[in-house]
Design an enzyme around this catalytic site. Structure first.
Site, short mmCIF file in Angstrom:
data_model
loop_
_atom_site.label_atom_id
_atom_site.label_comp_id
_atom_site.label_asym_id
_atom_site.label_seq_id
_atom_site.Cartn_x
_atom_site.Cartn_y
_atom_site.Cartn_z
N THR A 249 -8.85 -0.72 -0.14
CA THR A 249 -9.33 -1.66 -1.17
C THR A 249 -8.37 -2.82 -1.33
O THR A 249 -8.76 -3.90 -1.76
CB THR A 249 -9.54 -0.96 -2.52
OG1 THR A 249 -8.35 -0.23 -2.87
CG2 THR A 249 -10.73 -0.01 -2.48
N LYS B 45 0.87 -1.19 0.00
CA LYS B 45 0.00 0.00 0.00
C LYS B 45 0.90 1.23 0.00
O LYS B 45 2.12 1.11 0.12
CB LYS B 45 -0.92 0.01 1.22
CG LYS B 45 -0.20 -0.15 2.54
CD LYS B 45 -1.18 -0.17 3.71
CE LYS B 45 -1.95 -1.47 3.75
NZ LYS B 45 -3.38 -1.27 3.52
N LYS C 132 -9.02 -6.96 -2.09
CA LYS C 132 -8.35 -7.77 -3.12
C LYS C 132 -7.69 -8.99 -2.49
O LYS C 132 -7.77 -10.11 -3.01
CB LYS C 132 -7.31 -6.93 -3.86
CG LYS C 132 -7.88 -5.78 -4.66
CD LYS C 132 -6.81 -4.76 -5.02
CE LYS C 132 -7.44 -3.46 -5.49
NZ LYS C 132 -6.48 -2.34 -5.50
#
Length: 777
Positions: free
Chosen positions: A618, A510, A622
């Site tokens: 998000t 991230k 995933k």
């Protein structure tokens, strides 16, 4: 959909011959990508044209976003067309492996989750026939390419993503608009990118604006041999869309940011008004009946005063224009942190967009006459989030807990004044790219088990739950091992590092920011390393801790975290005493394509921000959909992931929002540090030369224990959550030893992922915010 793959192949061959004078077998990956892309664009052109005409006269929605992290398009476009496998076969028969297109650059026109979400939404809208188009900016250089130097430091290089061409967009010069500033006028030239729906004839459009000069060359200055002045206007225009998020630490940098946001807003609205007039005539009083506009965070908030300005130019008064704007716009908030809510100094704004400032002041005066307790302008500063809440129909958060925090805290007074405007729209991800394309093995297993395609109806995936037995878990575990083997090959090629696919893959990928707490992960790894060396963790399952992240170029503390993790990795990976138990890797240039390899291979998904800081996330979705358990706090969408998949199938730790708020004023991290020998030993590695240290690492150390003049000590509560985090981390590690039971947890996460499809999210936007219907094809 039935596309003629043989014709696409022949068009590709013809394009290669015409453009590069090479055969299919002789073409470089870049030449093949360009030719194949152009052939695919030819194949979809009729559907794309028909889609535009079909929705022309109906109500539709537009998504305005400063970022679209669309990644590499060649595979995903062919996948959504339903031709990827057949095209691979046709090329293979001619001696060409389409895997060579892995070398093609990502279109990194985004920074992280916000931009990837925008791309997922367009994919979902196209695949569910919802009439949504996107507007953005066509940055000449994407985010940046990241490498690490010998010290482990991030080094940025320009991301010239289109240097070999861009076959996935059409330049639409005839739709160019002018955008004016006090000192110059620029041309905003649109480039249209098709968004191909899965299993439908629908093709949506992402229109990206590129800034160009009205006159590229001052010929008089050039003739006078003043070559710099000759190109002044060209450079001034092109600078606006040259780089995503230019450094705004200076006055000029801030002015450039404002120019970017104004070009995005003005060009997009001028384009909408043009299409409105062509479909509905010159009477713009019904504009809001046909157009719904979603502002993706505050970057496009200048669209609000700009629409009012444009409508007043068309002859409306301020009140009429304001009412239309209020019915047209809605706003998605992506952050609870005040420092991330955009605010602009009015003098700064007036130097770039003086007319916009005038309109903002009129809006503020109107607001204060109605609600004296509220404001848009305060202390000579325009608060763009407040503007977006006031002049809009709806405002939404992106996870249940986030939307509640907006009502309770961030916009509490606004919620009291306008409770009917506030909604929640929990984020989602497209299952086409994030399951079907990146994990075909798991996708095929699920299709076989539940009897049919589920990628356009993720609710079907829930049918797996009663079927989960030892046989399915073994099959899932074999697929997970296969994805790890594939990732190991990629890592060997990209990073030159050899990993064992039998290890646990514990993943944190991230954006690098202090609140995402990569440092917490790193400190726990050092703690585990010391304990392994001392024989304190005899049953520890071999683990690779994998990081992927970019830091903003000017964010020194985040860059120090990257450097620290790389130094930890060098220490651990070169210590033979733990080589059979522990590896650490920080991949370089983490991007969308890298994620497609990493996410299906992950066993454990690190989602460890302190409760109340991550709006949604998000990446967590995933990873869940691909069968990783979540090691996380009750923050963002983690709350909903656990609700869907069960607390018993994930590893939740840390203080809740309420607990953090209760202890905030009395929190004393140094007391925790003094009382916990293992934690103290890990934190001290920031400064004690266990790994090479530097001033920025010492700054991290003091920020944790002493604070700064900006924040109290340990602003993101690493020490508060540490013991709970390490316990959950080691519990997950122990549980992995029971491969059937751990695999069952992973499969329960996969089977519980229906809620996290962006198809569900986009349908909710369409029904509850935009009030639009799917188009029939």
């Amino acid at each position: 959909m039935n596309y003629d793959c043989l014709s696409i192949l022949k068009w590709t061959e013809a394009q290669l011959k015409y453009t590069h004078d090479v055969s299919l077998q002789e073409a470089t990956p870049q030449e093949l990508h360009e030719a194949l892309g152009q052939a695919v664009m030819m194949a979809i052109s009729d559907n794309w044209n028909n889609s535009k005409h079909t929705r022309m006269h109906s109500r539709k929605a537009y998504y305005i976003s400063a970022e679209y992290l669309i990644g590499r398009l060649v595979y995903s476009n062919m996948y959504n067309m339903g031709i990827l496998d057949e095209m691979k076969q046709l090329f293979a028969e001619r001696g060409v492996d389409l895997a060579i297109l892995e070398d093609i650059e990502d279109a990194a026109l985004g920074n992280g989750g916000l931009g990837r979400l925008a791309a997922c939404f367009l994919d979902s809208a196209a695949s569910t026939n919802i009439p949504l188009s996107g507007y953005g900016l066509r940055y000449r250089f994407g985010l940046f390419k990241q490498k690490f130097d010998q010290n482990g430091s991030q080094v940025e290089a320009a991301d010239d993503w289109a240097k070999y061409g861009d076959p996935w967009s059409y330049r639409r010069y005839n739709h160019t608009v002018k955008v004016s500033f006090p000192d110059h006028t620029v041309l905003a030239v649109p480039y249209d990118v098709p968004v191909i729906g899965y299993g439908t004839k629908n093709v949506g459009t992402l229109r990206l604006w590129q800034c160009e000069a009205e006159e590229e060359l001052d010929f008089g200055a050039f003739n006078d041999q003043d070559y710099l002045r000759a190109l002044t206007q060209k450079n001034k225009a092109e600078d606006i869309t040259r780089v995503l998020y230019p450094n705004d630490s200076t006055w000029e940098g801030k002015r450039l940011r404002i120019k970017q946001q104004y070009v995005l807003s003005s060009a997009s609205l001028q384009d909408m008004i043009r299409t409105y007039k062509s479909a509905h005539g010159k009477d713009l009083s019904h504009f809001a009946d046909f157009y719904a506009v979603q502002l993706n965070d505050t970057h496009p908030a200048m669209s609000i005063p700009e629409l009012i300005r444009l409508l007043m130019l068309e002859g409306m008064n301020f009140e009429q224009s304001f009412n239309i704007a209020q019915k047209t716009f809605s706003y998605t908030n992506h952050t609870v942190m005040g420092e991330a809510l955009e605010k602009w100094n009015l003098e700064l704004m007036a130097s770039v967009v003086p007319e916009i400032v005038d309109i903002i002041l009129r809006i503020d005066a109107k607001l204060k006459s109605e609600h004296p307790e509220l404001f848009i302008v305060r202390d000579n500063t325009a608060h763009m989030a407040n503007l977006s809440v006031y002049v809009g129909t709806y405002v939404n958060g992106v996870a249940e807990i986030h939307s509640q925090i907006l009502k309770d805290d961030v916009f509490h007074q606004w919620y009291n004044a306008f409770p009917e405007r506030f909604q929640n729209k929990t984020n989602g991800v497209t299952p086409r790219r994030w399951m079907g394309l990146c994990n075909p093995e798991l996708t095929q297993m699920i299709k076989y088990r539940i009897g049919g395609d589920f990628l356009n109806d993720l609710d079907k995936i829930g049918k797996l739950k009663p079927m989960i037995d030892d046989d399915m878990v073994r099959q899932f575990n074999a697929i997970k091992h296969q994805k790890k083997e594939q990732l190991c090959q990629v890592l060997q090629k990209q990073e030159g590092i050899s990993l064992n696919p039998d290890f646990i893959f514990d993943v944190q990928v991230k954006r690098l920011h202090e609140y995402k707490r990569q440092l917490l992960n790193a400190l726990s790894i050092m703690d585990i390393y010391f304990r392994l060396k001392n024989g304190e963790l005899p049953d520890f399952q071999p683990t690779v801790y994998l990081f992927g992240a970019k830091s903003a170029p000017g964010y020194q503390r985040a860059k120090a975290v990257i450097r620290y993790i790389n130094r930890i990795a060098f220490l651990i990976n070169n210590d033979p005493a733990v080589s059979d138990k522990l590896k650490v890797i920080f991949v370089q240039n983490y991007n969308c394509s890298y994620a497609e390899h990493i996410i299906p291979a992950a066993d454990i998904s690190e989602q460890i921000s302190p409760a109340g800081t991550e709006a949604s996330g998000t990446g967590n979705m995933k990873l869940m959909l691909n069968g990783a358990v979540t090691l996380g706090t009750l923050d963002g969408a983690n709350v909903e992931i656990v609700k869907e998949a069960g607390m018993e199938n994930n590893y939740i730790f840390g203080a809740t929002v309420q607990q953090i708020n209760e202890c905030r004023d009395s929190y004393y991290p140094r007391g925790i540090y003094d009382a916990d020998y293992h934690l103290r030993r890990a934190i001290d590695t920031l400064v004690d030369s266990t790994v090479p240290t530097d001033d920025n690492q010492r700054d991290l150390y003091h920020a944790l224990l002493d604070g700064t003049h900006w924040h109290k000590a340990d602003h993101y509560f690493l020490l508060l959550d540490y013991a709970s985090y390490l316990d959950a981390k080691l519990r997950a590690n122990r549980d992995y030893a029971d491969r059937l039971n751990f695999g069952r947890k992973c499969l329960m996460n996969v089977a519980s992922g229906a809620k996290f499809s962006s198809d569900r999210t986009i349908r909710q936007y369409a029904e509850e915010i935009w009030h639009i219907e799917p188009t029939k094809y």
